[in-house]
Scaffold this motif. Sequence first.
Motif, PDB file in Angstrom:
ATOM      1  N   TRP A  21       0.824  -1.203   0.000  1.00 52.50           N
ATOM      2  CA  TRP A  21       0.000   0.000   0.000  1.00 52.50           C
ATOM      3  C   TRP A  21       0.862   1.258   0.000  1.00 52.50           C
ATOM      4  N   TRP A  22       1.922   1.213   0.774  1.00 56.93           N
ATOM      5  CA  TRP A  22       2.827   2.354   0.783  1.00 56.93           C
ATOM      6  C   TRP A  22       3.372   2.596  -0.623  1.00 56.93           C
ATOM      7  N   ALA A  23       3.795   1.519  -1.279  1.00 56.84           N
ATOM      8  CA  ALA A  23       4.352   1.637  -2.624  1.00 56.84           C
ATOM      9  C   ALA A  23       3.326   2.218  -3.577  1.00 56.84           C
ATOM     10  N   GLU A  24       2.090   1.723  -3.448  1.00 59.36           N
ATOM     11  CA  GLU A  24       1.030   2.193  -4.333  1.00 59.36           C
ATOM     12  C   GLU A  24       0.733   3.682  -4.108  1.00 59.36           C
ATOM     13  N   ARG A  25       0.613   4.071  -2.842  1.00 58.93           N
ATOM     14  CA  ARG A  25       0.334   5.470  -2.527  1.00 58.93           C
ATOM     15  C   ARG A  25       1.450   6.395  -2.985  1.00 58.93           C
ATOM     16  N   ASN A  26       2.703   5.928  -2.848  1.00 60.44           N
ATOM     17  CA  ASN A  26       3.830   6.820  -3.077  1.00 60.44           C
ATOM     18  C   ASN A  26       4.440   6.731  -4.466  1.00 60.44           C
ATOM     19  N   ALA A  27       3.992   5.748  -5.246  1.00 61.15           N
ATOM     20  CA  ALA A  27       4.617   5.529  -6.544  1.00 61.15           C
ATOM     21  C   ALA A  27       4.630   6.775  -7.433  1.00 61.15           C
ATOM     22  N   PRO A  28       3.501   7.479  -7.559  1.00 58.23           N
ATOM     23  CA  PRO A  28       3.512   8.644  -8.459  1.00 58.23           C
ATOM     24  C   PRO A  28       4.511   9.717  -8.015  1.00 58.23           C
ATOM     25  N   GLU A  29       4.514  10.040  -6.730  1.00 61.52           N
ATOM     26  CA  GLU A  29       5.423  11.082  -6.252  1.00 61.52           C
ATOM     27  C   GLU A  29       6.879  10.645  -6.352  1.00 61.52           C
ATOM     28  N   ILE A  30       7.120   9.355  -6.158  1.00 64.45           N
ATOM     29  CA  ILE A  30       8.486   8.865  -6.288  1.00 64.45           C
ATOM     30  C   ILE A  30       8.942   8.959  -7.735  1.00 64.45           C
ATOM     31  N   GLN A  31       8.019   8.681  -8.644  1.00 65.74           N
ATOM     32  CA  GLN A  31       8.367   8.824 -10.061  1.00 65.74           C
ATOM     33  C   GLN A  31       8.747  10.269 -10.362  1.00 65.74           C
ATOM     34  N   GLN A  32       7.955  11.197  -9.827  1.00 70.10           N
ATOM     35  CA  GLN A  32       8.275  12.624 -10.004  1.00 70.10           C
ATOM     36  C   GLN A  32       9.634  12.953  -9.422  1.00 70.10           C
ATOM     37  N   ALA A  33       9.883  12.454  -8.194  1.00 68.26           N
ATOM     38  CA  ALA A  33      11.159  12.732  -7.530  1.00 68.26           C
ATOM     39  C   ALA A  33      12.323  12.224  -8.370  1.00 68.26           C
ATOM     40  N   ARG A  34      12.132  11.065  -8.961  1.00 72.63           N
ATOM     41  CA  ARG A  34      13.194  10.503  -9.791  1.00 72.63           C
ATOM     42  C   ARG A  34      13.451  11.371 -11.013  1.00 72.63           C
ATOM     43  N   ASP A  35      12.371  11.759 -11.681  1.00 70.74           N
ATOM     44  CA  ASP A  35      12.525  12.604 -12.863  1.00 70.74           C
ATOM     45  C   ASP A  35      13.230  13.906 -12.499  1.00 70.74           C
ATOM     46  N   ALA A  36      12.778  14.533 -11.406  1.00 70.46           N
ATOM     47  CA  ALA A  36      13.363  15.801 -10.974  1.00 70.46           C
ATOM     48  C   ALA A  36      14.845  15.620 -10.670  1.00 70.46           C
ATOM     49  N   PHE A  37      15.163  14.561  -9.944  1.00 66.35           N
ATOM     50  CA  PHE A  37      16.559  14.295  -9.576  1.00 66.35           C
ATOM     51  C   PHE A  37      17.415  14.074 -10.812  1.00 66.35           C
ATOM     52  N   ASP A  38      16.890  13.310 -11.750  1.00 70.12           N
ATOM     53  CA  ASP A  38      17.676  13.014 -12.950  1.00 70.12           C
ATOM     54  C   ASP A  38      17.904  14.279 -13.778  1.00 70.12           C
ATOM     55  N   THR A  39      16.884  15.131 -13.829  1.00 66.04           N
ATOM     56  CA  THR A  39      17.038  16.398 -14.546  1.00 66.04           C
ATOM     57  C   THR A  39      18.078  17.276 -13.858  1.00 66.04           C
ATOM     58  N   ARG A  40      17.928  17.396 -12.534  1.00 66.69           N
ATOM     59  CA  ARG A  40      18.791  18.264 -11.736  1.00 66.69           C
ATOM     60  C   ARG A  40      20.252  17.839 -11.830  1.00 66.69           C
ATOM     61  N   THR A  41      20.516  16.553 -11.852  1.00 67.51           N
ATOM     62  CA  THR A  41      21.898  16.088 -11.816  1.00 67.51           C
ATOM     63  C   THR A  41      22.438  15.792 -13.214  1.00 67.51           C
ATOM     64  N   ARG A  42      21.616  16.050 -14.248  1.00 70.77           N
ATOM     65  CA  ARG A  42      22.121  15.790 -15.590  1.00 70.77           C
ATOM     66  C   ARG A  42      22.984  16.959 -16.040  1.00 70.77           C
ATOM     67  N   GLU A  65      18.112   8.954  -2.015  1.00 69.78           N
ATOM     68  CA  GLU A  65      17.990  10.400  -2.211  1.00 69.78           C
ATOM     69  C   GLU A  65      17.212  10.683  -3.500  1.00 69.78           C
ATOM     70  N   ARG A  66      17.506   9.914  -4.523  1.00 70.98           N
ATOM     71  CA  ARG A  66      16.818  10.091  -5.803  1.00 70.98           C
ATOM     72  C   ARG A  66      15.312   9.901  -5.655  1.00 70.98           C
ATOM     73  N   ASP A  67      14.918   8.987  -4.783  1.00 79.72           N
ATOM     74  CA  ASP A  67      13.497   8.714  -4.577  1.00 79.72           C
ATOM     75  C   ASP A  67      12.857   9.653  -3.554  1.00 79.72           C
ATOM     76  N   GLY A  68      13.646  10.603  -3.050  1.00 83.31           N
ATOM     77  CA  GLY A  68      13.085  11.536  -2.073  1.00 83.31           C
ATOM     78  C   GLY A  68      12.832  10.889  -0.729  1.00 83.31           C
ATOM     79  N   ILE A  69      13.648   9.906  -0.384  1.00 83.70           N
ATOM     80  CA  ILE A  69      13.475   9.204   0.879  1.00 83.70           C
ATOM     81  C   ILE A  69      14.495   9.676   1.904  1.00 83.70           C
ATOM     82  N   VAL A  70      15.668  10.077   1.455  1.00 82.92           N
ATOM     83  CA  VAL A  70      16.644  10.711   2.354  1.00 82.92           C
ATOM     84  C   VAL A  70      17.103  12.038   1.765  1.00 82.92           C
ATOM     85  N   THR A  71      17.566  12.919   2.647  1.00 84.49           N
ATOM     86  CA  THR A  71      18.210  14.163   2.222  1.00 84.49           C
ATOM     87  C   THR A  71      19.698  14.068   2.503  1.00 84.49           C
TER      88      THR A  71
END
Lengths: 124, 124
Positions: free
Chosen positions: A103-124, B66-72
Amino acid sequence: MDAHGAPELCGRGRELVRDVLERVGDKWSVVVICQLGDTTKRFNELRRLCEPITQRMLSATLHALERDGIVTRTVHDARPIRVDYALTPRGLSLLDVVLGLAWWAERNAPEIQQARDAFDTRTR
Amino acid sequence: MDAHGAPELCGRGRELVRDVLERVGDKWSVVVICQLGDTTKRFNELRRLCEPITQRMLSATLHALERDGIVTRTVHDARPIRVDYALTPRGLSLLDVVLGLAWWAERNAPEIQQARDAFDTRTR
DNA sequence: CCGTATCCCATCGGATACTG
DNA sequence: CAGTATCCGATGGGATACGG
């Protein structure tokens, strides 16, 4: 929060605990346990529910779970042969905590996907 | 038991959920998250707590979390350099469910070990 | 102190084919 | 239907050495 104290992830008994965590940490165990739920199911029935799991991996996963006393395997003498799988009491108690994870994975999946995209953009 | 309905482990969004589960399913994530707890910690401090994790794997695990927004990750300009890690709110919510898993593993580890021995004897 | 780079091997797991 | 056997590529992760 930690009214129970931290689990012994780093004390004695750590290896044992990690063994158990790695059992549930493989690719298919959580999926199989969740799909099994509290209802007995047959091999191919389970296979469809866990798609796209392969026959080989479902067999291997069920074997490992049976070894740990998490599922039972029951062979019925019929033709064609029929085999039922079900969670043991220990498996049901694991289902509870694993559902929490799912359930945690399901609830958080969309925001984690966003976080990943943001992180990848930021560090590219 | 499933008042929430089964998680979408097999519907649309399944890949996403499994991505998240595989994040927490790798060898060190659960250990790192549990050891981080609700207190900020430095790299080598965390490393000792997670022993015998290697420097490489702690670095990789923290990077993924960090990429997944789980740690800072916070770099302090000091000499020698100092870096602090802490769980985000999302990380803390994950800690809750992950502690459930760790406690289950701890409680059940001895009986599972017995079940394994018995199974191996029986099927040998 | 806090990492990254390289090497290298063991395990995981998919595809496919075959059996009772 | 319910598996097992074989092959093999991908990935994970340890050891070690080096850099800011």
